[in-house]
Design a protein around this motif. Structure first.
Motif, PDB file in Angstrom:
ATOM      1  N   TYR A  24       0.843  -1.194   0.000  1.00  0.00           N
ATOM      2  CA  TYR A  24       0.000   0.000   0.000  1.00  0.00           C
ATOM      3  C   TYR A  24       0.881   1.247   0.000  1.00  0.00           C
ATOM      4  O   TYR A  24       2.014   1.258   0.484  1.00  0.00           O
ATOM      5  N   ALA A  25       0.347   2.308  -0.602  1.00  0.00           N
ATOM      6  CA  ALA A  25       1.058   3.579  -0.729  1.00  0.00           C
ATOM      7  C   ALA A  25       1.078   4.322   0.606  1.00  0.00           C
ATOM      8  O   ALA A  25       0.334   3.968   1.541  1.00  0.00           O
ATOM      9  N   GLN A  42       7.428  -8.160   6.925  1.00  0.00           N
ATOM     10  CA  GLN A  42       6.537  -7.017   6.705  1.00  0.00           C
ATOM     11  C   GLN A  42       7.372  -5.748   6.814  1.00  0.00           C
ATOM     12  O   GLN A  42       7.828  -5.380   7.891  1.00  0.00           O
ATOM     13  N   SER A  43       7.585  -5.086   5.684  1.00  0.00           N
ATOM     14  CA  SER A  43       8.449  -3.904   5.649  1.00  0.00           C
ATOM     15  C   SER A  43       7.613  -2.650   5.404  1.00  0.00           C
ATOM     16  O   SER A  43       6.617  -2.690   4.675  1.00  0.00           O
ATOM     17  N   PHE A  44       8.045  -1.557   6.009  1.00  0.00           N
ATOM     18  CA  PHE A  44       7.328  -0.292   5.828  1.00  0.00           C
ATOM     19  C   PHE A  44       8.231   0.864   6.250  1.00  0.00           C
ATOM     20  O   PHE A  44       9.172   0.697   7.038  1.00  0.00           O
ATOM     21  N   THR A  45       7.954   2.017   5.693  1.00  0.00           N
ATOM     22  CA  THR A  45       8.654   3.238   6.070  1.00  0.00           C
ATOM     23  C   THR A  45       7.788   3.987   7.065  1.00  0.00           C
ATOM     24  O   THR A  45       6.611   4.268   6.801  1.00  0.00           O
ATOM     25  N   ASP A  64      -2.001   9.511  12.965  1.00  0.00           N
ATOM     26  CA  ASP A  64      -1.545  10.587  12.087  1.00  0.00           C
ATOM     27  C   ASP A  64      -0.079  10.473  11.681  1.00  0.00           C
ATOM     28  O   ASP A  64       0.536  11.445  11.260  1.00  0.00           O
ATOM     29  N   GLU A  65       0.501   9.272  11.791  1.00  0.00           N
ATOM     30  CA  GLU A  65       1.883   9.055  11.352  1.00  0.00           C
ATOM     31  C   GLU A  65       1.875   8.391   9.972  1.00  0.00           C
ATOM     32  O   GLU A  65       1.270   7.337   9.779  1.00  0.00           O
ATOM     33  N   MET A  66       2.553   9.017   9.011  1.00  0.00           N
ATOM     34  CA  MET A  66       2.607   8.497   7.646  1.00  0.00           C
ATOM     35  C   MET A  66       3.397   7.191   7.597  1.00  0.00           C
ATOM     36  O   MET A  66       4.425   7.039   8.243  1.00  0.00           O
TER      37      MET A  66
END
Length: 271
Positions: A24-25, A42-45, A64-66
């Protein structure tokens, strides 16, 4: 992706998803997102840093954290997540708490947090009762609060033993059906989350778990008198036989049918 069935008042949204490649974006939620990685990487920024969660890790994403999401290895990943309103977390924390908890390390192996998240996300295909959710959210909030020292309350009131006794008496009187949580709040004079805290402090167990064990006591008594499995489930207040069997096996390591067979075998061996 699977979205769990609606859980009524007090029940946060739950999902289970499996992704390969880009999942997901970048986006953000207005809730706490509490999850568990089940398979894969599971990877994410998150907060500008690449994160990698392995199976068994708990994940805490703050409101509210991107963040985005993608597979960190071939084969993709699978996870479960629930989305809890910050007000519910605040209400579940002890009186005098100064702020909402902030967990700096969004990937955690904290035992209390992992256990609380797994409990809340277990049996994702069925609805949970208000009492279950009160216990789950209370455990998650307390685990988050212990991780963040700044959340610690100025003082902690002693456990209300009287309220716990009243709650136990009321639940025993309505063992064959679910007692509305609002009724328990009125009877004990405690909010659902405060009652969950006091109950665990006094009894070492959540009110929902205590209720399940008392229902299993009644089910075993019914089975000993020759009741059918379905009749025992109904008499003890379980939704159906499968519901009773799942809890029975979790508590005693065998199905109620196997338990009754063993009981009959032991009785036949008595002189």
């Amino acid at each position: 992706m699977r979205i769990a069935p609606g859980d009524g008042p007090g029940g946060p949204e739950r999902i289970e998803a499996r992704f390969g490649g880009q999942a997901y974006a970048p986006h953000r939620h207005d809730t706490y997102a509490i999850g568990v990685t089940l398979n894969g990487v599971q990877s994410f920024t998150y907060r500008g840093v690449e994160r990698n969660s392995l199976p068994g890790n708990a994940i805490v994403l703050h409101p509210d954290e991107m963040h985005d999401g993608h597979a960190g290895a071939e084969g993709g990943f699978r996870y479960r997540m629930l989305y809890i309103d910050p007000d519910a977390i605040r209400d579940a924390l002890p009186d005098g708490t100064r702020s909402l908890p902030f967990v700096k390390e969004c990937i955690s192996r904290d035992r209390a947090l992992c256990a609380a998240a797994l409990s809340a996300l277990r049996h994702i295909d069925r609805e949970k009762t208000e009492l279950e959710w009160a216990s789950d959210i209370s455990d998650i909030a307390n685990a988050l609060g212990r991780i963040d020292p700044a959340t610690a309350p100025r003082r902690t009131a002693p456990a209300d033993i009287g309220a716990v006794r009243l709650a136990k008496q009321a639940m025993l009187e309505c063992l064959d059906r679910d007692l509305p949580l609002g009724d328990l709040e009125s009877i004990t004079g405690q909010s659902r989350f405060a009652l969950a805290r006091h109950f665990r402090a006094v009894s070492g167990i959540s009110p929902h778990r205590w209720l399940v064990m008392r229902r299993l006591d009644r089910a075993r008594a019914a089975l000993q008198t020759g009741a059918t499995l379905s009749a025992a489930a109904a008499e003890a207040g379980f939704a159906d036989q499968a519901h009773m069997t799942r809890h029975f096996k979790n508590a005693f390591g065998m199905t109620p049918g196997a338990w009754r067979e063993r009981l009959n075998y032991l009785a036949s061996k008595k002189p």
